[in-house]
Design a protein around this motif. Structure first.
Motif, PDB file in Angstrom:
ATOM      1  N   ASN A  25       0.810  -1.213   0.000  1.00 22.13           N
ATOM      2  CA  ASN A  25       0.000   0.000   0.000  1.00 22.13           C
ATOM      3  C   ASN A  25       0.851   1.274   0.000  1.00 22.13           C
ATOM      4  OD1 ASN A  25      -3.053  -0.662   0.269  1.00 22.13           O
ATOM      5  ND2 ASN A  25      -1.982  -2.190   1.489  1.00 22.13           N
ATOM      6  N   GLU A  72      -6.375  -0.825   6.999  1.00 26.91           N
ATOM      7  CA  GLU A  72      -7.089  -0.416   5.785  1.00 26.91           C
ATOM      8  C   GLU A  72      -7.815   0.906   6.011  1.00 26.91           C
ATOM      9  OE1 GLU A  72      -9.483  -3.884   5.007  1.00 26.91           O
ATOM     10  OE2 GLU A  72      -7.935  -4.762   3.721  1.00 26.91           O
ATOM     11  N   ILE A  75      -5.205   3.663   6.033  1.00 24.43           N
ATOM     12  CA  ILE A  75      -4.678   3.876   4.681  1.00 24.43           C
ATOM     13  C   ILE A  75      -5.672   4.670   3.844  1.00 24.43           C
ATOM     14  CG2 ILE A  75      -4.106   2.679   2.530  1.00 24.43           C
ATOM     15  CD1 ILE A  75      -2.750   0.522   4.363  1.00 24.43           C
ATOM     16  N   LYS A  79      -4.974   8.080   1.657  1.00 24.61           N
ATOM     17  CA  LYS A  79      -5.122   8.070   0.195  1.00 24.61           C
ATOM     18  C   LYS A  79      -6.175   9.057  -0.317  1.00 24.61           C
ATOM     19  CE  LYS A  79      -2.217   4.630  -0.217  1.00 24.61           C
ATOM     20  NZ  LYS A  79      -1.029   4.560  -0.976  1.00 24.61           N
TER      21      LYS A  79
END
Length: 80
Positions: A25, A72, A75, A79
């Motif tokens: 990632n 997740e 992240i 993002k």
């Protein structure tokens, strides 16, 4: 980018999985091998209350183990 530190040991499969997940990632991290660094091991225990690895410090948040759903979520925030 967040400041990420992962406390690991060489024989920990969950540490390996967490590091691979972060790499996939494109999250940069500092790895600290607590089997070789007693001071870092004590720091990890103080921050997390845990002796097991991995412990991931994401900015000021502590994540115990390879908590994929939590990672997740963090992240996704990066993002955006």
């Amino acid at each position: 980018m967040p400041k990420v530190k992962i406390y690991t040991t060489p024989s920990c499969p969950y540490c390996w999985a967490a590091k691979e997940f972060l790499k996939e990632n494109n999250i940069e991290f500092e790895e600290v091998d607590v089997s070789q660094d007693e001071k870092a091991a004590m720091e990890m225990i103080e921050k997390s209350g845990q002796m097991g690895v991995p412990v991931i410090e994401w900015d000021s948040e502590i994540i115990i183990g390879f908590d994929r759903p939590k990672l997740e979520e963090l992240i996704k925030k990066v993002k955006k």
